[in-house]
Design an enzyme around this catalytic site. Structure first.
Site, short mmCIF file in Angstrom:
data_model
loop_
_atom_site.label_atom_id
_atom_site.label_comp_id
_atom_site.label_asym_id
_atom_site.label_seq_id
_atom_site.Cartn_x
_atom_site.Cartn_y
_atom_site.Cartn_z
N GLN A 159 33.34 55.39 56.22
CA GLN A 159 33.33 56.13 57.47
C GLN A 159 32.13 55.71 58.32
OE1 GLN A 159 34.70 60.07 55.10
NE2 GLN A 159 34.26 60.47 57.23
N ARG B 1 35.29 67.87 55.99
CA ARG B 1 35.57 68.41 57.31
C ARG B 1 34.66 69.61 57.58
NH1 ARG B 1 41.75 67.55 58.74
NH2 ARG B 1 41.57 67.60 61.03
N CYS B 2 33.36 69.44 57.36
CA CYS B 2 32.47 70.59 57.36
C CYS B 2 31.29 70.45 58.28
CB CYS B 2 31.94 70.81 55.97
SG CYS B 2 30.80 69.51 55.51
N GLU C 52 36.71 69.17 63.02
CA GLU C 52 36.36 70.04 61.90
C GLU C 52 36.51 71.52 62.19
OE1 GLU C 52 32.65 68.15 61.26
OE2 GLU C 52 33.46 67.06 59.54
#
Lengths: 806, 287, 166
Positions: A237, A384-385, A760
Site C-alpha cells: 500500500q 480500515r481504521c 474508512e
C-alpha cells in the site's frame, strides 16, 4: 453560436470531471481477468519460498534440522535466522519503533511465527520441503491475557529487551510493557469527575480481528547480480516506503531498488508494513541469483500478518444531570502481540486514538494508553481504521449510549445536546486536534427524519411491552452512531513514517494532442484512483478524464508518496493532484494569453479552455493549448506542459456521519436480523458519488462482520481458534444486509478541492451502530454493556444472564 | 496449501474400485466429490498415497424409483438431487436439506455418498437418512451387503464401513403421501455446518400425529435418531406440553461439542428449538 | 512423481499439459495455461475466487485435480467476453453498476453469475444472493454485485433494467 455548439452543461459532462458517476477505467481489465496481481507475475527462472511455522505460541527453538528437507526434489535452500544474521537481517525494525524477528532467533513468540524459509523450484516442492523440516522446541509458559501481562509473575516474552527500561516511546514499566502514552489535562479532568452530578464507567473492549483482503500478502523479489539491482513486485500500500526501508535495512543503494506495486486485491491496512516474507524472498533472491516468489496462504495471512484492534478501553464520562458532558477519561490496555509492529505515524504509538472525544464538546479530557506484549501475532493497526480511529469511535459511541441509559435519555437526544456546534469550527478538542469543519446537527436531523426515528422508538416501546407480556420472543434495538473521524495523515509537523514526512505527490505531463499522464504517490487497492484522479484533473484543467492516464505504484516513475491507507489519498494525494493541475493551468493561461494576444488577466477559465473576458468568441481550448505548448510558447518560456506538486497538508480532515441500525433479535436463538441500515456520510466535496457509495457499502459490510462475529481468538494455551474462513466470520451475500446511503456536504476549508476522504468512515461509524443496536435491544432487560462481537450464541448468553431465556 | 503426492486411479466399475481399495489398503482413499477430502489433503491432515476417483464409475450414478423405494447412486451430487423431479415428488425433505448444505459450487460436486459415508458429525444427510429409515448398499472385497443407516454410525469419522468397502447407493423408503416434513438448521452463515439441526418426517390424521421420526445433526459425534422425542408427540396435536416433552427427550440424548458456534449449553438449547420448529413446520405441511 | 498428460477444452480451445496427479486444477489453469484471471483467496474451499465453469457446472477449481478435468469443457473468465471481443452483458453490468473494486473476486463472481443466469434467467434479489453465496467479496458489500447481475439478466432477456428505489 448555433444549434451545433455544445452547451456549457454538455461541455462539462464531456469532461466527466468531479461530481459525476464516471464508470471505472480499471473495470475493463478486471472484468476480463486481465488484472496484473503479484501472483500473476512470472519471471524466468523464478523460485518459490514458503515458511516453516511454529505450532507453539512460546517456545525455545533448540534445533532446526533441514537435512530431510534438502533431499526433497526441487528444494534448493533452507534459510534460518542464522543465515539472516550474516546480513544483519534476522531482525527488522518495525514502523512503531520496535524490532521484530524475521525468522525465529532462539525462540518463538506466537503460534505460526516464521521459523525457516524453504526455497524451491516451484510451490509444490516448497510445500513438500516445509513439511520435512524438523524443529525441536522447548515450550515456555504462555501469556495470552492482556490483563495479566504486567503481573509480577508474568512470563518474560521479549528477552531481547531484557533490562531495557525505555523504548521508542518512553519508559517501560514492566518486562511486558511497551509504552505509556498520555494526552490531555489530568488535573482538570479529575476535578471535573470529582464534582460531576452523573458519571459512567465501563470497560469497553474492541476485540482482535483482521483485515483479511481477498488477496493475501505476496511478493516477487528479483536481484540482478550483474547490475546489483533489486526489483520487488509486492502487495504494498506504500511502495516508496518499502523501497526506503529495504534500502536502509539491506544496505542497498536506494536508486538500485525498484519497487512495483501492481494491481492489489484489497489492502484495508493489511499491506502497509513489511513482513518476514518480503525480507526472506529478497535475501533468497540475493543468495540464489534468481527471482523468488512468496505467496502466503489464508491461514498464514490471518494468523501471522498484522491484526487489528485488541484495545481494552476503560471509559468514563462525567455529565450534568441534564445530560451535558463535562469530562472524559479513558484508559486503554493495548495488546500488541509479540512485537509492536503497529503501522502508525512514528510519534503516535496509539495512533490518533485521541479523537476519542468524538463529535462532542468535552471541555476537558484525559487519555492514557498502555501497550503490552503477549504471545499473539504482532501488529496492531490495520483494517480500515485510520490509526485507531475505529477503536476511538467505538469507545465514545458506546459510552454515550451507556450515559444516555443512565440519564434515561434518548441516545440521539443526548448526542444532539452535546454536539460541537457549527460556529465552533475550526474546533480545538480537549485532546489536541483541530477539527476543520462540521455540521453535525444537520446530519443527525436528516438521519432522524429520513428513518422516522421517532416512530421507530415508539415501535420499540410497544415491542418491549409485548415482550414483557410474553407475546413475542423478539427484541428490537436501534443503534445510533454519530462519528467524527480524523484522516488524511498528515502535516509534517506531527506526522512521519520512519522519519519521512507524510506529504503526498503528483506529477502531470500533458502531451501535444491534448492527452496526459498523471503519476501519483498513492496506491489504490480497489479505491478506483485511475478513475477518480483523472476526474480531479479533468475539472481543474478542462481535458476529458478519458484522456488522462493515471499511474501509481512504480517507485521509479511515481513521485515519492506515503501510500494509501488511513483514508489519506483524497485528502493528501488528491490535494497534490489539484495543486499540480493548477500549476499546469497557470502555464496554460500564459500560453493562451500569448496565442490570443491579450494579457493573462484578460482571460478567464471556462470549463475546457480560456476565454477573453467580454469577448466570448476569443477562446482557446486546453487541447489547442497543449499543442501550442510544444511549438509556440511565449519567448523565454520553456516548451512542454508539466508540473509536480508535493503537498504537505496543513491539517488532517474530519469526515463525519450519522448512522442508524435497526435490529431485531430472537432471544431464544440469539439470531439477529438487520432490518434496516441507514448511513449518512459527509466527506466534503464528492468526487465520484458512485465510488463513494461503493466504499460505504464495503466498509459497512466489514463493520457488520466485525461487530457480529469476526474475531481472531486465542484459547488459554495461545492457540488461534479462528484461523481460517471456517470460523473467521466472512459474510456472504446472504448474511450481508441491504445498505441505504445518504450524504451531506461540508467541505474542508483547508483542502484545495474541499474533499475529506471516505474509505474508512463506514468501518469507523458502522461498528458502533451495530453494537449499539444490540445493546439497545437488551437494555430494557437490565444490561448496561454487552461486549462485541455479537455472535448468535453471545446474544443468547446475554439473554440468559438477563433472565430472558430459561 | 498443496497436497502431498499421490497416485491417481480412475476405475470404470465398482468391482475395479473395490479391488484397488483392497489391494492398496490403508494407503488408498476413495475420491467422491472431494469437498471434504481435498481440503484436508491441502492442509496435509490427510495424506493418502493413492486416490481412487469414483467419477468414472457409471453404476454409482442415477436416481431410480422402484415401488415404494427410491435408490440413489452414491455419486449423485447435491445438485442432481435438487434437479430430480422424482426426489421433489417422493422425498421433498431431501430438497429442503440439500439447499442448506454448503454453497452452489460445492453442491455441484458434493455427493450424497460422500455426505453420508465419511462419518463427519457435521454433515446433514446422515440425520436425514436415519429419519427416513434409509439403508446403505455397500460393496467390498467380501461382496455386497446392506446396512441400515441407524446401524452405520459408530463415532466421529468412524462408521460400519470395513476396509476396502465403498458405499454404492442409498435406498430410501418413500414416506406416505401427504406426509409432513421439515429440516430446521441453525447455522452462522451459508456454508457453515449446523450449530444444531433437526429433521422431522410425520403423518397426521384428524389433527393428531400418527407417525413421526426425528433426526438430529451435529449434536453428538454421530447423527442421532431421537426415538423418545418422536414417541412423545405421537397421538398428540403437537400442543405446547407435548412439544416441550419432545424437546426434553431430544435434549437428553444430545452431547454436542463446544466450538466456535457456541458452548454446549447453547447448542443443546438451540437443538431443542430446532426440534420444536421442525415439528411445527412439518405439521403445517402434513395433509 | 511421474507426470500425467491431460487434455481438455478451455474457452473453446483444446489444451494439454503435463501435471502431477496432485496438481490442482486452479494451478493448471494459472501456471500451465498461463491464464491468471482465475484467482486464489483461501485454501479451505470457502472464498470462491477460483470458480470456473466445467461441463455446465460452477466449480471451485482449487478443490479439484487437473487430472479429474480430463476431457472436460471449461470456461474461465478469459472466455466470458463476447466472440467479437466486446464485454458480455455480465461484464458490462459489473462495470455499469460498480460491482467491483479491487477486482480480485470478480472473475470467480462473474463466472458463477454466468452459470446462475443459465440456471435461473430471471432470479429475484434473494435468489441472486443465494446464487452467489459461494463467492466472498471484501470490497463491495455485494449490493452492487446484485445490481450488476440484475442489469445483465435484464439485458439478456431484452427487458428494461429498472433500478429498485433506494
Amino acid at each position: 453560436m448555433n444549434d451545433l455548439t455544445p452547451t456549457r452543461e454538455q461541455r462539462t459532462a464531456a469532461l466527466e470531471g468531479m461530481g459525476c458517476k464516471r464508470k471505472r477505467v480499471e473495470d475493463i481489465r478486471f472484468t476480463q481477468g486481465r488484472g496484473n496481481y503479484v501472483d500473476d507475475v512470472k519471471l524466468p527462472g523464478m523460485l518459490h519460498g514458503d515458511f516453516v511455522r511454529s505450532p507453539h505460541p512460546h517456545a525455545r527453538v533448540k534445533k532446526i534440522d533441514d537435512s530431510e528437507a534438502l533431499k526433497v526434489p526441487g528444494v534448493l535452500a533452507v534459510i534460518t535466522a542464522e543465515t539472516l544474521k550474516t546480513v544483519n537481517l534476522a531482525w527488522m525494525p518495525t514502523l512503531a519503533g520496535d524490532v521484530q524477528m524475521v525468522l525465529a532467533d532462539g525462540k518463538v513468540l506466537f503460534q505460526n511465527q516464521e521459523v525457516a524459509f524453504v526455497v524451491a523450484t516451484d510451490r509444490y516442492a516448497a510445500d513438500d520441503g516445509i513439511n520435512k523440516v524438523i524443529v525441536e522446541y522447548e515450550p515456555l509458559p504462555v501469556l495470552v491475557d492482556p490483563f495479566k501481562a504486567m503481573d509480577a509473575d508474568a512470563p518474560l516474552l521479549r528477552e531481547d529487551l531484557a533490562g531495557k527500561t525505555s523504548g521508542a516511546h518512553g519508559p517501560r514499566k514492566h518486562h511486558n510493557h511497551i509504552f505509556e502514552w498520555t494526552v490531555g489535562d489530568k488535573e482538570m479532568t479529575d476535578a471535573a469527575f470529582k464534582k460531576a452530578e452523573v458519571t459512567i464507567k465501563e470497560m469497553i473492549s474492541y476485540h482482535r480481528t483482521h483485515p483479511s483482503p481477498l488477496e493475501t500478502c505476496q511478493c516477487v523479489c528479483s536481484f540482478d547480480k550483474i547490475k546489483g539491482e533489486l526489483t520487488i513486485y509486492g502487495t504494498f500500500q506504500a511502495p516508496h516506503v518499502i523501497r526506503t526501508v529495504v534500502s536502509l535495512i539491506a544496505k542497498l543503494p536506494e536508486q538500485k531498488i525498484h519497487v512495483i506495486a501492481p494491481d492489489i486485491g484489497g489492502g484495508f491496512g493489511n499491506k502497509v508494513g513489511a513482513y518476514p516474507g518480503y525480507i526472506c524472498a529478497a535475501v533468497a533472491s540475493i543468495v540464489t541469483g534468481k527471482p523468488v516468489k512468496w505467496v502466503e496462504d489464508r491461514i498464514e495471512n490471518l494468523t501471522a500478518t498484522s491484526f487489528a484492534r485488541d484495545y481494552h478501553m476503560t471509559t468514563e464520562i462525567a455529565a450534568t444531570k441534564e445530560g451535558k458532558v463535562t469530562g472524559l477519561r479513558v484508559h486503554v490496555l493495548a495488546d500488541h502481540g509479540a512485537f509492536d509492529a503497529c503501522a502508525d505515524p512514528s510519534k503516535w504509538p496509539a495512533g490518533f486514538f485521541n479523537i476519542v472525544t468524538g463529535s462532542y464538546d468535552f471541555p476537558v479530557a484525559h487519555l492514557a494508553v498502555d501497550g503490552i506484549y503477549t504471545n499473539k501475532a504482532p501488529g496492531g493497526v490495520a483494517y480500515r481504521c485510520s490509526f485507531r480511529v475505529t477503536e476511538a469511535a467505538y469507545c465514545i459511541e458506546r459510552a454515550m449510549d451507556i450515559l444516555a441509559q443512565k440519564l434515561n435519555m434518548d441516545p440521539a437526544e443526548l448526542r444532539l445536546k452535546n454536539f460541537i456546534k457549527p460556529e465552533q469550527f475550526p474546533y480545538h478538542s480537549a485532546l489536541g486536534w483541530e477539527y476543520d469543519s462540521g455540521d453535525y446537527h444537520t446530519a443527525m436531523k436528516k438521519m432522524m427524519e429520513t428513518t422516522d426515528y421517532a416512530a421507530l422508538r415508539k415501535e420499540q416501546a410497544e415491542k418491549r411491552a409485548a415482550f414483557k407480556r410474553g407475546e413475542t420472543r423478539e427484541i428490537m434495538g436501534l443503534g445510533v452512531s454519530f462519528f467524527t473521524e480524523i484522516v488524511g495523515a498528515g502535516p509534517s509537523k506531527n506526522c512521519d513514517i520512519l522519519g519521512i514526512a507524510m506529504f503526498d505527490s503528483c506529477e502531470i505531463r500533458m502531451h501535444p494532442t491534448g492527452a496526459g499522464i498523471a503519476r501519483v504517490g498513492s496506491k489504490s487497492q480497489g479505491q478506483g484512483h485511475e478513475t477518480t484522479w483523472a476526474q480531479i484533473i479533468a475539472t481543474e484543467i478542462g481535458i476529458p478524464a478519458d484522456n488522462i492516464m493515471v499511474e501509481e505504484g512504480n517507485t521509479d516513475t511515481a513521485p515519492y508518496g506515503l501510500g494509501t491507507y488511513g483514508s489519506r489519498s483524497t485528502p493528501v494525494a488528491g490535494a497534490a493532484i489539484a495543486m499540480a493541475a493548477r500549476k499546469i493551468k497557470a502555464k496554460a493561461q500564459m500560453i493562451a494569453a500569448y496565442k490570443l494576444e491579450v494579457h493573462e488577466d484578460d482571460l478567464e477559465f471556462d470549463i475546457d479552455g480560456f476565454r477573453v473576458k467580454g469577448l466570448p468568441e476569443k477562446y482557446m481550448s486546453m487541447k489547442d493549448i497543449c499543442w501550442a505548448a510544444y511549438n509556440s510558447v511565449p519567448p523565454g518560456m520553456e516548451p512542454g506542459l508539466e508540473a509536480v506538486s508535493y503537498y504537505d497538508p496543513p491539517n488532517m480532515t474530519y469526515p463525519f456521519g450519522a448512522y442508524l441500525c435497526v435490529m431485531d433479535i430472537d432471544v431464544d436463538t440469539g439470531v439477529y436480523k438487520v432490518r434496516r441500515f441507514y448511513a449518512l456520510d459527509d466527506c466534503g466535496t464528492r468526487i465520484n458519488p458512485m465510488i463513494i457509495e461503493g466504499q460505504v457499502h464495503g466498509g459497512l459490510t466489514e463493520a457488520f462482520a466485525i461487530a457480529m462475529g469476526q474475531e481472531i481468538r486465542y484459547d488459554d494455551a495461545g492457540n488461534v481458534v479462528t484461523g481460517s474462513f471456517m470460523d473467521f466470520f466472512m459474510p456472504t451475500a446472504v448474511e450481508t444486509p441491504h445498505w441505504e446511503t445518504d450524504f451531506t456536504v461540508t467541505p474542508s476549508p483547508h483542502h484545495p478541492i474541499g474533499a475529506k476522504g471516505v474509505g474508512e468512515s463506514p468501518n469507523v461509524g458502522g461498528v458502533p451502530a451495530f453494537s449499539n443496536a444490540v445493546n439497545d435491544a437488551f437494555s430494557f432487560l437490565g444490561s448496561t454493556h454487552i461486549q462485541m462481537p455479537h455472535d448468535f450464541w453471545r446474544n443468547w448468553k446475554a439473554a440468559k444472564e438477563l433472565g430472558a431465556v430459561a | 496449501m498443496i497436497p502431498g503426492a499421490f497416485s491417481y486411479h480412475r476405475p470404470a466399475t465398482v468391482a475395479d474400485a473395490v479391488k484397488l481399495l483392497a489391494d492398496l489398503g490403508d494407503d488408498a482413499r476413495p475420491l467422491a466429490g472431494g469437498h471434504s477430502l481435498v481440503p484436508m489433503m491441502k492442509l496435509r491432515l490427510a495424506t493418502p498415497a493413492h486416490l481412487i476417483d469414483l467419477h468414472g464409475v457409471a453404476d454409482l450414478k442415477g436416481i431410480k424409483r422402484d415401488g415404494n423405494k427410491v435408490t440413489i447412486g452414491a455419486m449423485t451430487t447435491q445438485h442432481e438431487l435438487l434437479a430430480s423431479d422424482e426426489i421433489g415428488k417422493s422425498l421433498p425433505i431431501l430438497h429442503e436439506t440439500a439447499l442448506l448444505i454448503a454453497d452452489p459450487q460445492v453442491r455441484y460436486r458434493g455427493t450424497i455418498g460422500g455426505n453420508v459415508a465419511n462419518g463427519d458429525p457435521g454433515n446433514d444427510m446422515p440425520a436425514l437418512m436415519l429419519t427416513l429409515g434409509a439403508s446403505y448398499q455397500l460393496q467390498g472385497p467380501n461382496g455386497a451387503r446392506e446396512v441400515v443407516a441407524s446401524d452405520f454410525y459408530q463415532g466421529a469419522y468412524f462408521t460400519a464401513l470395513e476396509p476396502g468397502e465403498i458405499l454404492t447407493s442409498v435406498t430410501v423408503p418413500v414416506p406416505a403421501a401427504g406426509h409432513g416434513y421439515a429440516y430446521e438448521k441453525l447455522k452462522r452463515k451459508v456454508g457453515d455446518y449446523a450449530t444444531a439441526a433437526a429433521a422431522v418426517v410425520l403423518t397426521m390424521a384428524g389433527g393428531k400425529v400418527t407417525t413421526c421420526t426425528i433426526g438430529l445433526t451435529n449434536l453428538h459425534e454421530t447423527p442421532l435418531l431421537a426415538a423418545d422425542a418422536a414417541k412423545a408427540v405421537i397421538g398428540t396435536s403437537l400442543d405446547a406440553v407435548s412439544l416441550k416433552k419432545a424437546a426434553q427427550a431430544a435434549e437428553a440424548i444430545m452431547s454436542p461439542a463446544a466450538d466456535a458456534r457456541g458452548p454446549v449449553e447453547y447448542r443443546k438449547h438451540v437443538g431443542c428449538i430446532m426440534v420444536t420448529r421442525a415439528l411445527q413446520r412439518a405439521a403445517g405441511r402434513a395433509k | 512423481m511421474a507426470k500425467t498428460h491431460v487434455t481438455m477444452k478451455v474457452n473453446g480451445a483444446e489444451v494439454e499439459g503435463l501435471v502431477e496427479p496432485r496438481t490442482l486444477l486452479v494451478h493448471f489453469i494459472r501456471e500451465n495455461l498461463q491464464m491468471t484471471g482465475t484467482h486464489i483467496g483461501c485454501e479451505t474451499t470457502h472464498c470462491g475466487a477460483c470458480t470456473v465453469d466445467i461441463d455446465g457446472m460452477s466449480v471451485k477449481s482449487c478443490t479439484m485435480f487437473a487430472v479429474q478435468a480430463e476431457g472436460s469443457d471449461i470456461t474461465t473468465i478469459e472466455g466470458i467476453a463476447n466472440a467479437d471481443g466486446t464485454l458480455s452483458a455480465l461484464q458490462e453490468g459489473f462495470r455499469m453498476m460498480h460491482g467491483l473494486q479491487c477486482g480480485f473476486c470478480t472473475p470467480g463472481m462473474i463466472v458463477r453469475a454466468h452459470r446462475l443466469l443459465q440456471e435461473n434467467p430471471r432470479p429475484s434479489e434473494q435468489e441472486i444472493r443465494m446464487g452467489i453465496s459461494g463467492n466472498i467479496c471484501r470490497c463491495t458489500g455485494y449490493q452492487n454485485i446484485v445490481r450488476a447481475i440484475q442489469y445483465a439478466a435484464a439485458k439478456i432477456n431484452g427487458v428494461e433494467f429498472k433500478e429498485a428505489a433506494e
